[in-house]
Design a protein around this motif. Structure first.
Motif, PDB file in Angstrom:
ATOM      1  N   ILE A  90       0.841  -1.203   0.000  1.00 58.78           N
ATOM      2  CA  ILE A  90       0.000   0.000   0.000  1.00 58.78           C
ATOM      3  C   ILE A  90       0.876   1.254   0.000  1.00 58.78           C
ATOM      4  N   GLN A  91       1.907   1.261   0.851  1.00 59.85           N
ATOM      5  CA  GLN A  91       2.806   2.424   0.890  1.00 59.85           C
ATOM      6  C   GLN A  91       3.473   2.651  -0.471  1.00 59.85           C
ATOM      7  N   LEU A  92       3.956   1.577  -1.076  1.00 59.53           N
ATOM      8  CA  LEU A  92       4.631   1.683  -2.370  1.00 59.53           C
ATOM      9  C   LEU A  92       3.661   2.135  -3.453  1.00 59.53           C
ATOM     10  N   ALA A  93       2.478   1.554  -3.506  1.00 70.72           N
ATOM     11  CA  ALA A  93       1.484   1.929  -4.518  1.00 70.72           C
ATOM     12  C   ALA A  93       1.063   3.389  -4.364  1.00 70.72           C
ATOM     13  N   TRP A  94       0.851   3.824  -3.135  1.00 70.89           N
ATOM     14  CA  TRP A  94       0.453   5.215  -2.894  1.00 70.89           C
ATOM     15  C   TRP A  94       1.542   6.164  -3.397  1.00 70.89           C
ATOM     16  N   TYR A  95       2.785   5.854  -3.048  1.00 73.49           N
ATOM     17  CA  TYR A  95       3.888   6.723  -3.457  1.00 73.49           C
ATOM     18  C   TYR A  95       4.014   6.765  -4.981  1.00 73.49           C
ATOM     19  N   LYS A  96       3.878   5.607  -5.625  1.00 70.41           N
ATOM     20  CA  LYS A  96       4.023   5.560  -7.075  1.00 70.41           C
ATOM     21  C   LYS A  96       2.889   6.285  -7.786  1.00 70.41           C
ATOM     22  N   THR A  97       1.699   6.298  -7.221  1.00 72.28           N
ATOM     23  CA  THR A  97       0.577   6.973  -7.880  1.00 72.28           C
ATOM     24  C   THR A  97       0.468   8.443  -7.495  1.00 72.28           C
ATOM     25  N   ARG A  98       0.827   8.794  -6.276  1.00 72.15           N
ATOM     26  CA  ARG A  98       0.665  10.167  -5.801  1.00 72.15           C
ATOM     27  C   ARG A  98       1.966  10.958  -5.729  1.00 72.15           C
ATOM     28  N   GLY A  99       3.097  10.246  -5.647  1.00 79.11           N
ATOM     29  CA  GLY A  99       4.373  10.946  -5.539  1.00 79.11           C
ATOM     30  C   GLY A  99       4.641  11.531  -4.169  1.00 79.11           C
ATOM     31  N   GLU A 100       3.897  11.063  -3.176  1.00 86.86           N
ATOM     32  CA  GLU A 100       4.079  11.530  -1.804  1.00 86.86           C
ATOM     33  C   GLU A 100       3.722  10.405  -0.843  1.00 86.86           C
ATOM     34  N   PHE A 101       4.087  10.595   0.395  1.00 91.63           N
ATOM     35  CA  PHE A 101       3.793   9.605   1.420  1.00 91.63           C
ATOM     36  C   PHE A 101       2.535   9.996   2.173  1.00 91.63           C
ATOM     37  N   THR A 102       1.901   8.997   2.750  1.00 89.78           N
ATOM     38  CA  THR A 102       0.754   9.244   3.606  1.00 89.78           C
ATOM     39  C   THR A 102       0.814   8.270   4.772  1.00 89.78           C
ATOM     40  N   ALA A 103       0.260   8.681   5.862  1.00 82.41           N
ATOM     41  CA  ALA A 103       0.193   7.797   7.022  1.00 82.41           C
ATOM     42  C   ALA A 103      -1.052   6.932   6.878  1.00 82.41           C
ATOM     43  N   THR A 104      -0.859   5.659   6.640  1.00 87.21           N
ATOM     44  CA  THR A 104      -1.999   4.750   6.580  1.00 87.21           C
ATOM     45  C   THR A 104      -2.277   4.255   7.988  1.00 87.21           C
ATOM     46  N   TYR A 105      -3.506   3.950   8.248  1.00 89.07           N
ATOM     47  CA  TYR A 105      -3.897   3.476   9.562  1.00 89.07           C
ATOM     48  C   TYR A 105      -4.274   2.021   9.481  1.00 89.07           C
ATOM     49  N   GLU A 106      -3.943   1.297  10.511  1.00 91.20           N
ATOM     50  CA  GLU A 106      -4.285  -0.116  10.600  1.00 91.20           C
ATOM     51  C   GLU A 106      -4.904  -0.346  11.971  1.00 91.20           C
ATOM     52  N   THR A 107      -5.991  -1.091  11.985  1.00 91.09           N
ATOM     53  CA  THR A 107      -6.594  -1.390  13.277  1.00 91.09           C
ATOM     54  C   THR A 107      -5.794  -2.487  13.971  1.00 91.09           C
TER      55      THR A 107
END
Length: 81
Positions: free
Chosen positions: A20-37
């Protein structure tokens, strides 16, 4: 722990979170904090909490995966470490 992709030992959840982190970065060009329960029900008055999965290590791993100058050997080592 179970056998992950390629026979390495890591949890399936960890594999998905990093994907998810890699896909987000490749599509958006930035990082995001994903949340996991996470479940804390084993503890007294336990409840569901959340955990941020963007760590310094995952940030470095994502950058190494998209860097064309990083060798395959380094990528494998960073994934196994």
């Amino acid at each position: 722990m179970t056998k992950g992709a390629g026979g390495y030992k890591f949890s399936p959840d960890a594999f998905i979170q990093m994907a998810i982190q890699l896909a987000w970065y490749k599509t958006r060009g930035e990082f995001t904090a994903t949340y996991e329960t996470i479940l804390t029900r084993m503890f007294k008055h336990g409840r569901t909490e959340t955990l941020r999965t963007l760590t310094r290590e995952s940030w470095r791993w994502v950058l190494s995966m998209v860097d064309p100058h990083v060798s395959v050997c380094v990528l494998v080592a960073s994934t196994v470490a």
